[in-house]
Design a protein around this motif. Structure first.
Motif, PDB file in Angstrom:
ATOM      1  N   ALA A 180       0.825  -1.216   0.000  1.00  0.00           N
ATOM      2  CA  ALA A 180       0.000   0.000   0.000  1.00  0.00           C
ATOM      3  C   ALA A 180       0.855   1.260   0.000  1.00  0.00           C
ATOM      4  O   ALA A 180       0.451   2.294  -0.559  1.00  0.00           O
ATOM      5  CB  ALA A 180      -0.922  -0.010   1.224  1.00  0.00           C
ATOM      6  N   GLN A 228       2.009   1.739  -3.652  1.00  0.00           N
ATOM      7  CA  GLN A 228       0.868   2.100  -4.495  1.00  0.00           C
ATOM      8  C   GLN A 228       0.369   3.509  -4.192  1.00  0.00           C
ATOM      9  O   GLN A 228      -0.010   4.270  -5.096  1.00  0.00           O
ATOM     10  CB  GLN A 228      -0.241   1.081  -4.280  1.00  0.00           C
ATOM     11  CG  GLN A 228       0.109  -0.313  -4.779  1.00  0.00           C
ATOM     12  CD  GLN A 228      -0.912  -1.349  -4.368  1.00  0.00           C
ATOM     13  OE1 GLN A 228      -1.899  -1.022  -3.693  1.00  0.00           O
ATOM     14  NE2 GLN A 228      -0.699  -2.602  -4.780  1.00  0.00           N
ATOM     15  N   GLY A 229       0.387   3.891  -2.921  1.00  0.00           N
ATOM     16  CA  GLY A 229      -0.030   5.244  -2.563  1.00  0.00           C
ATOM     17  C   GLY A 229       0.920   6.290  -3.133  1.00  0.00           C
ATOM     18  O   GLY A 229       0.486   7.354  -3.592  1.00  0.00           O
TER      19      GLY A 229
END
Length: 697
Positions: free
Chosen positions: A573, A576-577
């Protein structure tokens, strides 16, 4: 309303029992591993600890002497001592048994000298000389007269000073001071006599080296050194001393000269210079002043001093001061060592006092392991490891500094070589490579770790070292050329077709290009400058560069695997963020993923460094195994682990060499534990810092 339930059948009692069993089994295994490590540590300590034990002197019952006249020479061998006075010679058991009948001398002796091995005694009987040898057979003694029981009259005139050396079993050399000068006499088994006369040479004191090749003669403050050969004697050098000497002594091995004067005892030995070997004053032993007598050990570089007040001090050649100090009863007139240095005889008026001497390793101290020592015939103090030699009189040199320096140099350079390759491969594989290609590349790199280190070392020593020597300029230029090629490829990548710019595809073009550039870089300079390594004065074919390349190759799979796993352990995450907020893949990798994986990457580097420090076979086969401290990239070296592997089979069990090798293993173990402990502390701090940042985000 009915609720559907899935029936679950299990036994809480059985599950708890299994949990307890597994928990106890895991706990027992963990505790067992810790106990095993502690057992290994304390076993090494137990083997090493006797090295640091202080010498000890244990008194035995005193014995009364039948002959109360002063002794001219005394000695001890095994459990039997011998004593020569003016009129008789006698063997004296040290276990309290009655002494054997004394041997009456054929005349009254007024002086005596003993050879360095303490096995031959020359008596001066008013100008006539008698050579005799005490020989001990188990518990029985025998007096041997190589040239008969009658004294030899070799010269006319009184002999005032004498010196004796045993050239071999059937040959002796005498130095005699007479009114006409110094005469060198060689006696052989056939009683033939050769004489070398140094006319008008006068000396207060004479001393022959153990093999009879050097004569030291003092007159006042002048010390003359004569080189003796079959053709004659030649004056090698003349030294002016600070004070007139009181006595001259030679330590075992015949290289160290002890000069006693009013200020104490100083050590001298020869250093080779432009004019050949010349004596140099090395140092003065502390607390050696006011000694009444000096006695040397026959087989080791150890000597003792004594005073009439009963003070006895024990010295070793490599120690600055006494290693043992004891205050005994006053009235000491003579002192003697046994051949092995395990007994000490102290004579007072009409009495012998035997002592058991516990001094197995007189030359060893913690200082000798880590500080520079001035060894015999060396031009200056240095760190030296040379445990054995062909000569029996060799003095072993145990300095761990060359091996520690070699270990750190090889490990650091190998890590410097492996870290960029392994981390770059891990970053590219984890972040940029396509999943399909990664499934092939990652196991292939990990399989490199299964290659035995002995195979890597064999390839490095037999194949790689000669090729590096012949293509040395290309090897040194290769990192710069590859870096320039990668930068150039980075600039040209946007011009590739779109289908080749997809992540993971560029490697199919980059690898053949890098391989071609590598081959050209290695081949072209070798054609322009052939055999550069052979032309370098200090180039060794098996050197630090070869060992670093070979060990770096062995470290790449380990660091790659751990670093790649650390990169994958970062939560997806976060990456991806970062990409969703507009960051590029490279920005995401360097600013988000790498900080998050820093703890694991640091642990990978430290584990790789520990692996390099403990590496044995690669260093053993890829270097010249030269224990030197100096030397650069093209010099040989020796690591601690390789030194243990080389010399442990040759070390006698229980000897100083044997225990020092175990000490080097203990140093290696402690060094590895310290590295791992520091690495774990840093890793925990990095993990804690990353966890705080993640919680704040």
């Amino acid at each position: 309303m009915s609720i559907n339930r899935i029936p679950v059948h299990f036994s809480d009692r059985r599950r708890r029992a299994v949990d307890r069993l597994v928990r106890r089994l895991v706990t027992a295994c963990g505790v067992g591993i810790l106990l095993l490590m502690l057992l290994l540590f304390f076993w090494l300590v137990a083997v090493v600890l006797p090295l640091f034990s202080a010498p000890a002197l244990h008194a035995q019952p005193a014995q009364q002497l039948w002959d109360r006249s002063p002794a001219l020479a005394i000695g001890v061998e095994g459990n039997l001592g011998w004593r020569i006075s003016r009129s008789e010679a006698r063997f004296i058991p040290l276990d309290g048994q009655p002494a054997a009948e004394a041997l009456a001398l054929p005349g009254e002796a007024n002086a005596a000298v003993t050879s360095s091995d303490n096995r031959s005694v020359l008596l001066n009987m008013n100008g006539e000389l008698l050579l005799m040898q005490p020989r001990v057979h188990q518990q029985h003694g025998e007096w041997v007269f190589p040239f008969g029981h009658r004294p030899l009259r070799l010269l006319q005139g009184a002999v005032t000073t004498m010196a004796l050396a045993t050239v071999d079993d059937q040959q002796w050399r005498l130095a005699l001071q007479t009114p006409s000068g110094i005469t060198l006499v060689t006696l052989r088994d056939s009683a033939t006599v050769t004489q070398i006369v140094l006319p008008h040479e006068q000396a207060d004191r004479l001393l022959l080296s153990p093999d009879g090749s050097l004569l030291f003669a003092t007159k006042g403050r002048l010390l003359n050194v004569w080189q003796i050969s079959a053709s004659g004697a030649q004056l090698r050098e003349t030294q002016t001393l600070n004070q007139p000497p009181q006595s001259l002594h030679m330590l075992a091995g015949g290289r160290t000269l002890l000069i006693q004067d009013a200020q104490g005892i100083s050590q001298w030995f020869a250093i080779v210079g432009d004019q050949g070997p010349r004596l140099h004053a090395i140092h003065r032993y502390a607390s050696s002043e006011q000694a009444q007598g000096v006695v040397t050990e026959p087989q080791r570089r150890v000597f003792a001093t004594f005073t009439a007040q009963g003070g006895v001090r024990l010295f070793a050649s490599k120690q600055a001061g006494p290693i043992l100090t004891r205050q005994l009863a006053p009235g000491i007139t003579a002192l003697a060592f046994s051949a092995r240095g395990d007994r000490l005889i102290v004579e007072r008026a009409g009495q012998w006092q035997p002592f058991v001497l516990d001094n197995p390793w007189p030359d060893f101290t913690w200082r000798n392991l880590w500080q520079k020592i001035w060894y015999e015939n060396y031009p200056q103090p240095d760190w030296v490891w040379q445990s054995t030699a062909a000569g029996d009189s060799y003095q072993a040199k145990f300095s761990l500094v060359p091996m520690v320096v070699g270990t750190l140099k090889a490990a650091a350079l190998a890590l410097l070589f492996a870290t960029p390759l392994a981390l770059a491969a891990a970053m590219y594989t984890a972040w940029f490579m396509s999943p399909g290609l990664r499934r092939w590349v990652k196991p292939g790199i990990e399989m490199m770790g299964a290659l035995p280190s002995v195979v890597v070392g064999l390839i490095a020593g037999v194949w790689l070292a000669p090729h590096i020597s012949s293509a040395l300029p290309g090897v040194l230029l290769l990192p710069l050329v590859l870096a320039a090629t990668l930068l150039l490829c980075g600039q040209l990548t946007p011009r590739l077709p779109a289908r080749w710019r997809r992540p993971g595809r560029e490697v199919l073009l980059l690898m053949p290009l890098l391989l071609a550039v590598t081959l050209v870089t290695l081949w072209l300079p070798a054609q322009l400058w052939p055999d550069v390594g052979a032309r370098l004065a200090h180039y060794e074919q098996r050197n630090l560069l070869v060992a670093a390349l070979a060990m770096g190759f062995a470290l790449v799979p380990l660091i790659f695997t751990l670093a790649e796993d650390a990169l994958f352990s970062v939560p997806a995450a976060l990456g991806q963020g970062s990409l969703a907020l507009g960051a590029t893949p490279w920005q995401t990798l360097t600013r988000v993923v790498l900080p998050g994986a820093s703890a694991g990457i640091f642990a990978a580097l430290m584990i790789g460094f520990g692996r390099a420090v403990g590496e044995t076979m690669i260093v053993l086969m890829a270097t010249g195994n030269t224990p030197v401290t100096e030397g650069g990239l093209f010099a040989g070296l020796r690591a601690l682990s390789a030194n243990i592997a080389i010399e442990m089979p040759e070390a006698a069990a229980g000897s100083a060499h044997y225990r020092i090798l175990f000490l080097s293993a203990l140093v290696l173990l402690i060094f590895t534990l310290v590295i791992n402990t520091v690495a774990e502390l840093i890793r925990q701090r990095l993990r804690q810092r990353y966890s705080q940042h993640e919680a704040q985000g």
